[in-house]
Design a protein around this motif. Sequence first.
Motif, mmCIF file in Angstrom:
data_model
loop_
_atom_site.group_PDB
_atom_site.id
_atom_site.type_symbol
_atom_site.label_atom_id
_atom_site.label_comp_id
_atom_site.label_asym_id
_atom_site.label_seq_id
_atom_site.Cartn_x
_atom_site.Cartn_y
_atom_site.Cartn_z
ATOM 1 N N THR A 160 0.437 -0.670 0.616
ATOM 2 C CA THR A 160 0.209 0.015 0.163
ATOM 3 C C THR A 160 0.877 1.575 0.600
ATOM 4 O OG1 THR A 160 -1.568 -1.333 1.001
ATOM 5 C CG2 THR A 160 -1.649 1.270 1.005
ATOM 6 N N ASN A 172 -4.732 0.545 -5.285
ATOM 7 C CA ASN A 172 -4.086 -0.448 -4.339
ATOM 8 C C ASN A 172 -5.780 -0.928 -3.206
ATOM 9 O OD1 ASN A 172 -1.573 0.460 -3.334
ATOM 10 N ND2 ASN A 172 -1.751 2.165 -2.683
ATOM 11 N N ALA A 224 -6.613 2.851 2.881
ATOM 12 C CA ALA A 224 -6.462 2.865 1.740
ATOM 13 C C ALA A 224 -5.530 4.633 1.416
ATOM 14 C CB ALA A 224 -6.329 2.352 0.925
#
Length: 238
Positions: free
Chosen positions: A79, A95, A184
Amino acid sequence: MSLSRSPALARRLPILLILVVAIGGALLLHDRLSFEGLARHREALLAFRDANHAAAALTFVAAYMAIVLFSLPGALICTLTGGFLFGLFPGVLYNVAAASAGAVLLFLAARAGFGASIAARMAAQGGAVARLQAGLKESEWSVLFLMRLVPVVPFFVANLLPAFLNVPLHRFAISTVLGILPGALVYTSVGTGLGAVLARGEAPDLGIIFTPQVLGPLLGLAALSALPIVLRLARRGR
């Protein structure tokens, strides 16, 4: 081997293969997918990205998807790397797409291998187990979002448990994409400054997600997800 057992074995082969790779990967890769490894190869990664952006993006997404599918160590590093290589946008899109695709594949493999039979056994047992399964069924959306939003739930657990509870694929996929998006965004943003951090020989502050300005909104989303469960329990109490 009888023909009646062949279909069952074929259904279980994917999840058994995933289990074997996951165990092997945990033993072989535990110290490879690290900040030190990223620091050693950062110049080569940047050169590859600059030479062929499309190939770099596809390779990154495929690698991240495989890490999630096989529950290998290094998802957080991936990530951060998404932000490091591709910026906040489209890094966060890469991601989320990679993590969601890997999670869906693991969910499908687990459900085909053992999930359906486990769910059927839980329902057939009756009693407290069946009541728990029925209660989760009533609040599936809330439970799925809570598992994604609350940081204490391991990602692979949130991928496997719904398969064993016979959660519909579309609910799992939607809750995964939307549920992992806030986290994220945070870690991809941290990854955008990773180049300077690695150049200094340091590691990024991953505790940022537990700071009030980040954790507060995440807990707010979790509380919002839990609200239907609370309201349903309150109505039953009355």
